[in-house]
Design a protein around this motif. Structure first.
Motif, short mmCIF file in Angstrom:
data_model
loop_
_atom_site.label_atom_id
_atom_site.label_comp_id
_atom_site.label_asym_id
_atom_site.label_seq_id
_atom_site.Cartn_x
_atom_site.Cartn_y
_atom_site.Cartn_z
N ALA A 11 0.85 -1.19 0.00
CA ALA A 11 0.00 0.00 0.00
C ALA A 11 0.89 1.24 0.00
N ALA A 12 0.56 2.21 -0.85
CA ALA A 12 1.42 3.39 -1.00
C ALA A 12 0.58 4.65 -1.03
N HIS A 13 1.12 5.68 -0.42
CA HIS A 13 0.52 7.02 -0.48
C HIS A 13 1.63 8.02 -0.73
N ASN A 14 1.63 8.62 -1.91
CA ASN A 14 2.66 9.58 -2.32
C ASN A 14 4.06 8.97 -2.25
N GLU A 15 4.23 7.84 -2.92
CA GLU A 15 5.52 7.15 -2.95
C GLU A 15 6.03 6.99 -4.38
N ALA A 16 5.83 8.01 -5.20
CA ALA A 16 6.23 7.93 -6.61
C ALA A 16 7.74 7.77 -6.76
N LEU A 17 8.51 8.30 -5.84
CA LEU A 17 9.96 8.21 -5.94
C LEU A 17 10.50 6.88 -5.43
N ALA A 18 9.80 6.28 -4.48
CA ALA A 18 10.30 5.06 -3.85
C ALA A 18 9.99 3.80 -4.65
N LEU A 19 8.83 3.73 -5.29
CA LEU A 19 8.40 2.50 -5.95
C LEU A 19 9.34 2.06 -7.07
N PRO A 20 9.86 2.96 -7.94
CA PRO A 20 10.80 2.50 -8.98
C PRO A 20 12.09 1.92 -8.42
N LEU A 21 12.44 2.32 -7.19
CA LEU A 21 13.64 1.77 -6.55
C LEU A 21 13.34 0.43 -5.87
N LEU A 22 12.13 0.28 -5.38
CA LEU A 22 11.77 -0.93 -4.65
C LEU A 22 11.47 -2.09 -5.59
N HIS A 23 10.78 -1.84 -6.69
CA HIS A 23 10.30 -2.93 -7.52
C HIS A 23 11.41 -3.81 -8.10
N PRO A 24 12.51 -3.27 -8.62
CA PRO A 24 13.57 -4.17 -9.12
C PRO A 24 14.11 -5.11 -8.04
N ARG A 25 14.25 -4.62 -6.82
CA ARG A 25 14.70 -5.49 -5.73
C ARG A 25 13.69 -6.60 -5.47
N LEU A 26 12.42 -6.21 -5.47
CA LEU A 26 11.36 -7.19 -5.23
C LEU A 26 11.27 -8.21 -6.36
N ARG A 27 11.38 -7.74 -7.58
CA ARG A 27 11.31 -8.64 -8.73
C ARG A 27 12.44 -9.67 -8.70
N ALA A 28 13.64 -9.21 -8.33
CA ALA A 28 14.79 -10.12 -8.26
C ALA A 28 14.57 -11.20 -7.20
N VAL A 29 13.98 -10.82 -6.07
CA VAL A 29 13.73 -11.79 -5.01
C VAL A 29 12.70 -12.81 -5.45
N LEU A 30 11.60 -12.36 -6.04
CA LEU A 30 10.54 -13.28 -6.46
C LEU A 30 11.02 -14.23 -7.55
N ASP A 31 11.86 -13.73 -8.45
CA ASP A 31 12.39 -14.59 -9.51
C ASP A 31 13.31 -15.68 -8.95
N GLY A 32 13.89 -15.44 -7.78
CA GLY A 32 14.80 -16.42 -7.19
C GLY A 32 14.13 -17.46 -6.32
N LEU A 33 12.83 -17.37 -6.15
CA LEU A 33 12.11 -18.33 -5.31
C LEU A 33 11.77 -19.58 -6.12
N ASP A 34 12.11 -20.74 -5.61
CA ASP A 34 11.81 -22.00 -6.29
C ASP A 34 10.40 -22.47 -5.95
N ASP A 35 9.69 -22.94 -6.95
CA ASP A 35 8.34 -23.51 -6.78
C ASP A 35 7.38 -22.50 -6.16
N ILE A 36 7.63 -21.23 -6.39
CA ILE A 36 6.74 -20.17 -5.90
C ILE A 36 6.32 -19.29 -7.08
N GLU A 37 5.02 -19.11 -7.23
CA GLU A 37 4.50 -18.21 -8.25
C GLU A 37 4.29 -16.85 -7.60
N GLY A 38 5.26 -15.97 -7.82
CA GLY A 38 5.26 -14.69 -7.14
C GLY A 38 4.54 -13.61 -7.92
N ARG A 39 3.69 -12.85 -7.22
CA ARG A 39 2.99 -11.73 -7.81
C ARG A 39 3.08 -10.52 -6.88
N VAL A 40 2.78 -9.35 -7.43
CA VAL A 40 2.83 -8.11 -6.65
C VAL A 40 1.51 -7.37 -6.85
#
Length: 339
Positions: A11-40
């Motif tokens: 959940a975000a409120h006025n976080e336009a600057l933070a989300l582009p920095l957070l998502h690549p980190r999150l995407r990398a973590v979800l891609d590294g999970l075995d047998d897990i279908e990760g969504r955001v």
């Protein structure tokens, strides 16, 4: 073996600057999970900046991203509730948008979930980027509410946690209007496990929770999960009445034995102000609880949805884009077709 589904709710409120920095980190973590279908799932809680545009861009670039926009700012607790309501399958991870809670710990949360735990919560060992006053106030609050409430609310624990499917389903049944999510997480019970971690400073921007908001947040938590303040007020009233009665007996006895020379103005004013102050405090506490009853009696929806755009890989039959009545959750989703 069928992959287990895991949805990260942010959940975000006025976080336009933070989300582009957070998502690549999150995407990398979800891609590294075995047998897990990760969504955001990103929820825009009525932001006044470009947060919604950033979320739409992330969803357009990543088919595993869904975005939900509320009709206005309903507050973090309601926004989190909306996000959890729109997850119908699998477990969820709740993550703050500011990057203070590291997404790199998600594999550890998942490992404990796979061991059978239903509520894996992050307990903060340290809080970077916060003033001494804010850290001290937060520590005091968690210990006070831990003493007052019968519901287990772990100290130094925020919203950063994993909820299993059955814990998520149980949480969806709690529809009170004044929502203190940390208490609701503890109320549903099931198997719980703490995961200690080091909380970092914000990646960018300033915190949206000042001391005044934190004070009101503390009032919500205490009045929502404990009636101890009312009981303390009762005892304080009994004590004050006892002292006032003894004092009245002493005044009458003194006047009978020594006469009354119209003295005691300071004493009288002190007694009046003291008793008046106690009464106002008691009325204020009663008003807090009465106000909660008033809000609950109106039975308004917890939130309204402007736009719901599910992940592209999701089954659109579950949550079609556009308006939908969600009676099962006690909320109304008033949406519009995404252009």
């Amino acid at each position: 073996m069928t992959a287990q589904r895991l949805t990260v709710v942010i959940a975000a409120h006025n976080e336009a600057l933070a989300l582009p920095l957070l998502h690549p980190r999150l995407r990398a973590v979800l891609d590294g999970l075995d047998d897990i279908e990760g969504r955001v799932l990103y929820i825009d809680d009525g932001s006044g900046d470009a947060t919604w545009s950033v979320m739409q861009a992330l969803a357009a670039a990543d088919p595993d991203v869904g975005v939900l926009r509320l009709s206005r700012n309903f507050g973090k607790e309601a926004a989190l509730t909306a996000g959890l309501d729109f997850v119908d399958d699998g477990a969820v991870i709740i993550l703050d948008a500011d990057g203070q809670d590291p997404p790199e710990l998600i594999p550890e949360f998942v490992a404990l979930w796979q061991q059978g735990y239903d509520n894996v919560y992050g307990t903060r060992l340290a809080r970077d980027g916060e003033s001494w006053l804010k850290r001290s106030a937060a520590a005091a609050f968690y210990r006070v509410i831990g003493r007052l409430s019968k519901t287990p609310i772990p100290a130094d624990t925020g919203d950063f946690r994993l909820l299993s499917p059955r814990a998520l389903q149980a949480l969806g049944q709690l529809r009170e209007r004044h929502r203190f999510m940390k208490g609701l997480f503890g109320w549903v019970g099931f198997r719980r496990k703490a995961l200690p971690y080091h909380r970092h400073a914000r990646m960018v921007g300033d915190s949206k929770f000042g001391l005044w908001k934190l004070w009101n947040f503390a009032l919500e938590g205490i009045t929502g999960f404990s009636t101890a303040p009312l009981r303390v007020t009762t005892y304080l009233g009994l004590f004050t009445a006892s002292v006032a009665f003894v004092f009245a007996v002493w005044v009458v006895a003194k006047a009978a034995m020594y006469g009354d020379r119209v003295a005691g103005w300071p004493t009288m004013m002190a007694a009046i102000l003291f008793l008046g102050g106690v009464q106002l405090i008691a009325l204020g506490l009663i008003g807090e609880y009465l106000g909660r009853l008033y809000e609950e009696s109106k039975q308004r929806p917890l939130y309204l949805v402007d736009t719901w755009q599910p992940p592209i890989v999701a089954d659109s039959a579950v949550h079609p884009i556009g308006g939908e009545q969600r009676d099962d959750h006690g909320t109304t989703a008033v949406g519009r077709q995404v252009p």
